[in-house]
Enzyme design. Structure first.
Site, PDB file in Angstrom:
ATOM      1  N   HIS A 131       0.814  -1.215   0.000  1.00  0.00           N
ATOM      2  CA  HIS A 131       0.000   0.000   0.000  1.00  0.00           C
ATOM      3  C   HIS A 131       0.856   1.278   0.000  1.00  0.00           C
ATOM      4  O   HIS A 131       0.343   2.363  -0.277  1.00  0.00           O
ATOM      5  CB  HIS A 131      -0.960   0.015   1.201  1.00  0.00           C
ATOM      6  N   ASP A 161      -0.282  -7.645   1.074  1.00  0.00           N
ATOM      7  CA  ASP A 161       0.186  -6.254   1.225  1.00  0.00           C
ATOM      8  C   ASP A 161       1.709  -6.176   1.205  1.00  0.00           C
ATOM      9  O   ASP A 161       2.336  -5.488   2.013  1.00  0.00           O
ATOM     10  CB  ASP A 161      -0.360  -5.632   2.512  1.00  0.00           C
ATOM     11  N   SER A 237       5.061   1.733   7.725  1.00  0.00           N
ATOM     12  CA  SER A 237       4.664   0.629   6.851  1.00  0.00           C
ATOM     13  C   SER A 237       5.798   0.230   5.913  1.00  0.00           C
ATOM     14  O   SER A 237       6.448   1.082   5.295  1.00  0.00           O
ATOM     15  CB  SER A 237       3.443   1.025   6.027  1.00  0.00           C
TER      16      SER A 237
END
Length: 289
Positions: A131, A161, A237
């Site tokens: 993402h 992801d 992330s």
């Protein structure tokens, strides 16, 4: 000894010679003194040899030899040691624009997001969260030595992801991270990343749970996740979740917050490294392939 004419006359000293009674004690005394001196001299030389060695490379007794310390990999690393070990492999990622017909060219190029990645291979491949770069029209990576480079998506796995990037160039010295390592509940972990734009940040905590499921608005649920309590925030992330050997055991993908604040409240999630490398769905324990 006395001389009589041309021939010397030797007088033997006998015990029955009343005229020479003082000679034996004197000779005996000198003999003892001489023996004592020789003994002292021998003891002194022996002491010097034992103290200094023989100069010919004779080794010291085994008890005096220093023993080799165990390798650093034989024992858990401290958080500062983990940080120093993994720092050269850490990457800051900035993606610009979102591809798609709905976005105008001008608006597309002003939208951007930041995240983290880790150098996962000697060829410079970067592992990150999907993402972070999904839909981007331009991706720039910055290494911890200050080197920057454009990057392209090499592979993407939206179901987990996870994505990999191929940079146009690497840092001055390329140091891939070590991937792998089993985690159990309660194990210590370290998270590294760029939360809220604060580059090369490090936090520590423990594994709180395994085989967790994360629900998403798009793309379906992500299962088999590692739950941990080391602080992470937006920008973390794609960063590594590390075990106490400095090995990448997972890739950080999300945090849980029941509000819309989007900030850390003690629950983070990471994809196990086995699943991130295509080894299956993962359950928090998969080894790398």
């Amino acid at each position: 000894m006395r001389s009589v004419g041309d021939r010397p006359v030797v007088t033997m000293l006998g015990a029955d010679n009343p005229g020479k009674t003082d000679e034996k004690p004197k000779n005996e005394l000198w003999r003892r003194v001489l023996i004592g001196a020789v003994a002292i001299w021998a003891a002194a030389i022996t002491g010097i040899v034992l103290f200094r060695g023989d100069g010919g490379g004779t080794k010291a007794p085994a008890a005096a030899r220093p023993s080799a310390a165990p390798s650093a990999s034989d024992a858990p690393l401290t958080v500062p040691q983990i940080y120093q070990t993994v720092l050269p492999s850490l990457v800051s990622i900035r993606s610009t624009g979102k591809a798609g017909p709905a976005a105008s060219a001008a608006k597309s190029m002003t939208e951007s997001s930041t995240g983290t990645g880790i150098i996962a291979n000697a060829d410079g491949t970067i592992l990150t969260a999907n993402h972070v770069i999904a839909g981007a029209v331009a991706i720039q990576v910055t290494y911890t030595d200050g080197t920057t480079a454009a990057a392209e998506v090499k592979s993407a796995d939206p179901a987990h992801d996870i994505a990999t990037l191929t940079p146009a160039r690497g840092p001055g010295t390329l140091v891939p991270a070590t991937l792998g390592g089993r985690l159990d509940v309660g194990d210590p972990v370290v998270a590294m990343g760029n939360p809220l734009g604060l580059t090369a940040s490090t936090t520590s905590g423990v594994v709180s749970g395994l085989n967790r499921t994360m629900s998403r608005d798009e793309g379906g649920d992500v299962t088999g996740l590692i739950q941990f309590d080391a602080a992470v925030n937006p920008g973390s992330s794609g960063g590594p979740l590390l075990n106490d050997r400095g090995q990448v055991a997972g890739i950080v993908v999300a945090l849980a917050n029941p509000t819309d604040a989007g900030t850390f409240i003690g629950i983070g999630f990471a994809v196990p490294i086995g699943a991130a490398l295509g080894g299956g769905q993962g359950n928090g324990r998969n080894p790398p392939l």
